[in-house]
Write an enzyme that holds these catalytic residues in place. Structure first.
Site, PDB file in Angstrom:
ATOM      1  N   SER A  97     -13.497 -63.385  23.909  1.00 19.84           N
ATOM      2  CA  SER A  97     -12.585 -64.398  23.359  1.00 19.84           C
ATOM      3  C   SER A  97     -11.272 -64.333  24.119  1.00 19.84           C
ATOM      4  O   SER A  97     -10.906 -63.270  24.657  1.00 19.84           O
ATOM      5  CB  SER A  97     -12.323 -64.147  21.871  1.00 19.84           C
ATOM      6  OG  SER A  97     -11.267 -64.966  21.391  1.00 19.84           O
TER       7      SER A  97
ATOM      8  N   TYR B  45     -10.036 -57.851  15.198  1.00 19.49           N
ATOM      9  CA  TYR B  45     -10.826 -58.853  15.915  1.00 19.49           C
ATOM     10  C   TYR B  45     -10.390 -58.929  17.378  1.00 19.49           C
ATOM     11  O   TYR B  45     -11.228 -58.890  18.284  1.00 19.49           O
ATOM     12  CB  TYR B  45     -10.687 -60.220  15.254  1.00 19.49           C
ATOM     13  CG  TYR B  45     -11.431 -61.304  16.005  1.00 19.49           C
ATOM     14  CD1 TYR B  45     -12.809 -61.271  16.097  1.00 19.49           C
ATOM     15  CD2 TYR B  45     -10.744 -62.333  16.636  1.00 19.49           C
ATOM     16  CE1 TYR B  45     -13.508 -62.258  16.805  1.00 19.49           C
ATOM     17  CE2 TYR B  45     -11.412 -63.319  17.340  1.00 19.49           C
ATOM     18  CZ  TYR B  45     -12.800 -63.267  17.417  1.00 19.49           C
ATOM     19  OH  TYR B  45     -13.472 -64.234  18.130  1.00 19.49           O
TER      20      TYR B  45
END
Length: 264
Positions: A141, A154
């Site tokens: 990501s 995350y």
């Protein structure tokens, strides 16, 4: 649409979103598929929707955050010689701060985003090396770089995926194994419902999953080691410079004495 078989692609998190789009695109490219996710109903719906004559689709229900379930998928990756491509897509996220998130949920996130991805890669890499060919696509990501944007665990998990990809390239590239790290930005999937910010799916800068996967596959075709679909052409040199700077400074860390600024 390709008719010659390219082997089998195993895709995790294949019941929806990015994983389901990968399934659609890869079967059209000539891959047989093994689709992995927790939800059997959704997996079967995806399998039925993307069916192509002459190609096979197998569904494998597995909770990758569960050790015993994960071992079943590892076994398939070690033993199925038809597998030529692993797409490590399964993951979960959060937008909450450390003061609002539950540590047990964060532990489960680590189990899925880091541990499962690592174990699946370790399961398939020796098989790929033995055959002298294979491709591993790891979905990271942009928050693996822009770490302050979302939840810290995350972001850290996605930084891990990017770093892991670099070392995989170092260890496996000369053995016939291709590694691609894909860094999506905000993408219109149910990820945001689980993460706690559903409105992001409709954001002006949110990419469609189909565009994300099509760009990622184009990057794979081009031989990119790291693919960042949302990074526009005019800014692509910024990534190159960032990577060059990171690699350059990494050679300057090891000295017997601390820097003079510490007065030691």
């Amino acid at each position: 649409m390709s008719t010659a078989s390219k082997g089998t692609a195993l895709i995790t998190g294949a019941s929806a979103g990015i994983g389901a789009v990968y399934a659609d695109r890869l079967i059209k490219r000539g891959y047989d598929l093994i689709l992995v996710a927790r939800n059997e109903k959704l997996l079967k719906e995806v399998a039925a929707k993307i069916a192509v004559p002459g190609r096979t689709v197998t569904t494998l229900v597995a909770d990758l955050a569960n050790k015993e379930s994960l071992k079943q998928v590892e076994k398939v990756l070690r033993e199925d010689a038809s597998i030529t491509l692993l797409v490590n897509n399964a993951g979960v996220g959060s937008v909450a701060s450390i003061l609002k998130d539950n540590v047990e949920e964060m532990d489960a996130m680590i189990a899925l985003n880091i541990t499962a991805l690592t174990r699946l890669t370790y399961a398939v890499a020796p098989a790929f090396v033995a055959r002298g060919t294979g491709t591993i696509v790891n979905i990271s990501s942009v928050v693996g770089i822009a770490v302050e944007m979302l939840n810290g665990v995350y972001s850290a998990s996605k930084s891990y995926v990017l770093s892991f990809g670099h070392t995989l390239q170092r260890d496996l590239a000369d053995k016939g194994v291709r590694i691609q790290s894909v860094l999506p930005g905000a993408t219109a999937t149910d990820f945001w419902d689980v993460a706690g910010y559903a409105p992001q799916k409709e954001g002006a800068n949110t990419m469609r999953a189909t565009d994300l996967v099509d760009a990622a596959l184009a990057g794979l075709d081009k031989g990119e080691l790291v693919t960042i679909p949302g990074l526009q052409d005019a800014d692509a040199q910024d990534w190159t410079q960032w990577e060059e700077g990171r690699r350059a400074i990494s050679k300057k860390f090891s000295h017997a004495k601390p820097g003079a600024r510490y007065g030691v």
